[in-house]
Design a protein around this motif. Structure first.
Motif, PDB file in Angstrom:
ATOM      1  N   LEU A 258       3.052 -15.563   0.236  1.00  0.00           N
ATOM      2  CA  LEU A 258       2.390 -14.804   1.294  1.00  0.00           C
ATOM      3  C   LEU A 258       0.887 -14.768   1.081  1.00  0.00           C
ATOM      4  N   ALA A 259       0.463 -14.734  -0.170  1.00  0.00           N
ATOM      5  CA  ALA A 259      -0.975 -14.729  -0.463  1.00  0.00           C
ATOM      6  C   ALA A 259      -1.653 -15.978   0.077  1.00  0.00           C
ATOM      7  N   GLN A 260      -0.896 -17.065   0.212  1.00  0.00           N
ATOM      8  CA  GLN A 260      -1.465 -18.328   0.687  1.00  0.00           C
ATOM      9  C   GLN A 260      -1.363 -18.496   2.203  1.00  0.00           C
ATOM     10  N   GLU A 261      -0.687 -17.585   2.868  1.00  0.00           N
ATOM     11  CA  GLU A 261      -0.525 -17.691   4.321  1.00  0.00           C
ATOM     12  C   GLU A 261      -1.836 -17.336   5.034  1.00  0.00           C
TER      13      GLU A 261
ATOM     14  N   ASP B 239       1.984 -11.501  -8.752  1.00  0.00           N
ATOM     15  CA  ASP B 239       2.190 -12.027  -7.400  1.00  0.00           C
ATOM     16  C   ASP B 239       1.893 -10.960  -6.345  1.00  0.00           C
ATOM     17  N   LEU B 240       2.316  -9.729  -6.598  1.00  0.00           N
ATOM     18  CA  LEU B 240       1.990  -8.633  -5.683  1.00  0.00           C
ATOM     19  C   LEU B 240       0.493  -8.379  -5.666  1.00  0.00           C
ATOM     20  N   ILE B 241      -0.132  -8.396  -6.828  1.00  0.00           N
ATOM     21  CA  ILE B 241      -1.577  -8.227  -6.908  1.00  0.00           C
ATOM     22  C   ILE B 241      -2.289  -9.303  -6.088  1.00  0.00           C
ATOM     23  N   ALA B 242      -1.793 -10.544  -6.170  1.00  0.00           N
ATOM     24  CA  ALA B 242      -2.423 -11.652  -5.441  1.00  0.00           C
ATOM     25  C   ALA B 242      -2.349 -11.443  -3.937  1.00  0.00           C
ATOM     26  N   ALA B 243      -1.211 -10.948  -3.434  1.00  0.00           N
ATOM     27  CA  ALA B 243      -1.067 -10.729  -1.988  1.00  0.00           C
ATOM     28  C   ALA B 243      -2.017  -9.644  -1.504  1.00  0.00           C
ATOM     29  N   HIS B 244      -2.120  -8.555  -2.260  1.00  0.00           N
ATOM     30  CA  HIS B 244      -3.060  -7.494  -1.882  1.00  0.00           C
ATOM     31  C   HIS B 244      -4.503  -7.981  -1.948  1.00  0.00           C
ATOM     32  N   GLN B 245      -4.786  -8.817  -2.914  1.00  0.00           N
ATOM     33  CA  GLN B 245      -6.142  -9.329  -3.087  1.00  0.00           C
ATOM     34  C   GLN B 245      -6.536 -10.264  -1.942  1.00  0.00           C
ATOM     35  N   ALA B 246      -5.548 -10.908  -1.337  1.00  0.00           N
ATOM     36  CA  ALA B 246      -5.827 -11.921  -0.312  1.00  0.00           C
ATOM     37  C   ALA B 246      -5.883 -11.363   1.104  1.00  0.00           C
ATOM     38  N   HIS B 247      -5.148 -10.277   1.390  1.00  0.00           N
ATOM     39  CA  HIS B 247      -5.005  -9.802   2.770  1.00  0.00           C
ATOM     40  C   HIS B 247      -5.087  -8.279   2.838  1.00  0.00           C
ATOM     41  N   PRO B 248      -5.580  -7.730   3.929  1.00  0.00           N
ATOM     42  CA  PRO B 248      -5.450  -6.288   4.152  1.00  0.00           C
ATOM     43  C   PRO B 248      -4.005  -5.936   4.490  1.00  0.00           C
ATOM     44  N   PHE B 249      -3.559  -4.777   4.018  1.00  0.00           N
ATOM     45  CA  PHE B 249      -2.209  -4.289   4.251  1.00  0.00           C
ATOM     46  C   PHE B 249      -2.259  -3.018   5.100  1.00  0.00           C
ATOM     47  N   ALA B 250      -1.213  -2.795   5.880  1.00  0.00           N
ATOM     48  CA  ALA B 250      -0.940  -1.497   6.491  1.00  0.00           C
ATOM     49  C   ALA B 250       0.440  -1.093   5.998  1.00  0.00           C
TER      50      ALA B 250
END
Length: 534
Positions: free
Chosen positions: A180-183, A237-248
């Protein structure tokens, strides 16, 4: 450790500890040094072990998050931090190397919030990509990437987002987050079960990583909830996704306890059966949730009082009406579980949202001028009959246990002529695509919208393509067009003409490194509610 002169860690770089050894190594000694006056001077270990995150984009800004925790799994829940406040600097730039800084400031990380910070940045341009970082005690954080929402009345040509849910740390690796971080997405929605409260064995379930005895029991107080969040959060992996995209983000049940409802605990032998005791437990869960996620100040809980439902606008392309189906619901009917013949679920006064949230939702849907009205929430809205025979049987925790709430919602959608409603759902640990029918018991009833349900990140381990329960759902429910029981996430693409959902799956999560693929895709067209396989 990074010094103040290294320019910050680059986006996507793994933290010092690898995913396979994080729990054991996180308990190593270390901390920070202090002056004679007691003020923090310099960290001796990286305080940004839990990474950085951004969330709830508005056209002019986002909220930025981090938590200072040089030893995130310290049994006392402090993350290895002292009680004293620590100044934390932050910067936002238009480039990853921070040559063009557009906003900066300083805040304080305090023990009362587990040394987490939630910086609400404003004054940014709409629809732009930005980079951000923090500085504390001589250490610079990883560089995060975020994106603001488009201008309120703009008409974007497209919008991409993903949604996820259900990440039991002990039942699988978070490989889906690495993909997901790469999407290429503008936003990630997390629809609940960010942590799981279940007891954990000494070897961390499928991860086979030693877990300290203090971290294993089911959490009941703030220290234990903080540690449970840190355990789930301390994953590269979770850290990478948060680092790459804003979350709601929005919670479901496992952030406190399985199947809780308002101030009612799940019926078991724990000491929280008294609603007053449960409120104290839930307040601890709420507090730890806020401390570990990029939420704005209005979402900060005050004891048992909290408001997680809110709205995000993406120009005139989309409005996200984010719901909380836990805190304001009536207790599950007929003692919870899966039941046939439960008359209580049909009672007209029953609610899953509460009166105030219902009014807020209907008003927002009626006033929306967006092409797509997306309703991110926790549990299936569509009817889910689990009996393949002539009878019917329903899960009392789903909207099926609150049929009056569903009827009111569908009536408002029709009466207010809501534009293109699409429900986005977690919880089921399976992918599912369904048409929303005005009357589910009448196959010829009008389709008023669609629902996309996303599977879990790791809960229930590897799964399979079509499990026996999924086959039964397809046989018993004509409006359910697809289901899959593998792990993964959903990637959605909006244009003024279509909403497309790609159901992304992994073949396994009980070992790391799985590839990702699209199992299938479904499309619904603007002005023509109903599913079509892409």
């Amino acid at each position: 450790m990074n010094s103040g002169n290294d320019g910050g860690r680059r986006l996507g770089r793994r933290a010092v500890l690898g995913a396979s050894g994080t729990v054991a190594l996180a308990l190593a000694a270390g901390g920070l040094t202090a002056s004679r006056a007691g003020a923090v001077q310099r960290f001796t270990d990286d305080p940004f072990t839990l990474g950085v995150a951004s969330g709830d984009p508005w056209p002019d800004g986002v909220v930025l998050w981090t938590r200072l925790a040089p030893h995130p799994l310290s049994p006392d829940g402090t993350g290895g931090m002292p009680t004293a406040p620590v100044p934390v600097g932050w910067e936002v730039a238009t480039d990853e190397r921070f040559r063009r800084v557009v906003r900066r400031g300083t805040t304080r990380a305090v023990a009362e919030l587990a040394h987490s910070v939630h910086v609400e940045v404003s004054g940014l341009h709409p629809g732009r990509q930005y980079y951000y970082r923090f500085r504390a005690g001589g250490v610079i954080s990883p560089v995060g990437r975020t994106r603001t929402a488009p201008a309120a009345h703009s008409k974007p040509s497209s919008l991409n987002f993903g949604f996820v849910s259900c990440q039991a740390w002990f039942e699988g690796f978070y490989t889906a987050y690495r993909h997901l971080a790469q999407e290429d997405v503008d936003l990630v929605l997390h629809l609940g079960d960010y942590i799981y409260e279940n007891p954990i064995d000494a070897m961390g379930g499928v991860r086979k990583v030693p877990v300290a005895a203090e971290l294993r029991p089911e959490p009941m107080n703030l220290t234990q909830y903080r540690n449970r969040h840190a355990l789930h959060r301390f994953d590269q992996d979770l850290i990478a996704a948060h680092q790459a995209h804003p979350f709601a983000v929005v919670w479901d049940d496992h952030e406190v306890e399985d199947n809780w409802a308002r101030d009612r605990s799940k019926l078991d032998n724990e000491p929280d059966q008294d609603p007053l005791v449960f409120r104290e437990r839930a307040a601890a869960g709420f507090q730890a949730y806020y401390e570990h996620l990029p939420l704005r100040l209005p979402n900060k809980p005050r004891g048992f009082n909290a408001r997680m439902y809110r709205r995000l606008r993406y120009g005139r392309m989309a409005s996200f009406h984010i719901l909380d189906t836990r805190l304001f619901r009536d207790d599950q009917p007929c003692g919870d579980g899966t039941k046939a013949g439960c008359e209580e679920r049909l009672e007209p006064q029953r609610t899953i949202l509460g009166a105030e949230q219902e009014r807020w939702l209907y008003k927002g849907l009626g006033r929306s001028d967006a092409t797509w009205n997306l309703i991110p929430q926790q549990i299936p809205v569509t009817q889910v009959d689990t009996d393949t025979g002539p009878g019917q049987s329903f899960v009392m925790d789903f909207w099926d246990g609150y049929t009056a709430s569903r009827e009111r919602l569908f009536k408002e959608i029709v009466d207010r002529d809501v534009s293109n409603p699409v429900v986005l759902t977690g919880d089921m640990h399976r992918h599912l695509a369904a048409n929303l029918k005005r009357d589910f018991d009448d196959p010829d009833s009008a389709t008023i919208g669609v629902e996309f349900v996303g599977t879990s990140i790791s809960t229930k381990m590897d799964g399979m393509d079509l499990d026996p329960s999924g086959a039964s759902l397809l046989a018993a429910n004509d409006h359910i067009k697809f289901t899959n029981y593998q792990r993964g996430y959903v990637r959605c693409s909006l244009t003024p003409q279509t909403c497309r959902a790609d159901f992304r799956v992994l073949p396994y999560v009980t070992t790391p490194g799985a590839p990702v693929s699209t199992r299938t895709s479904y499309v619904t067209e603007a002005g023509r509610p109903g599913l079509q396989q892409a």
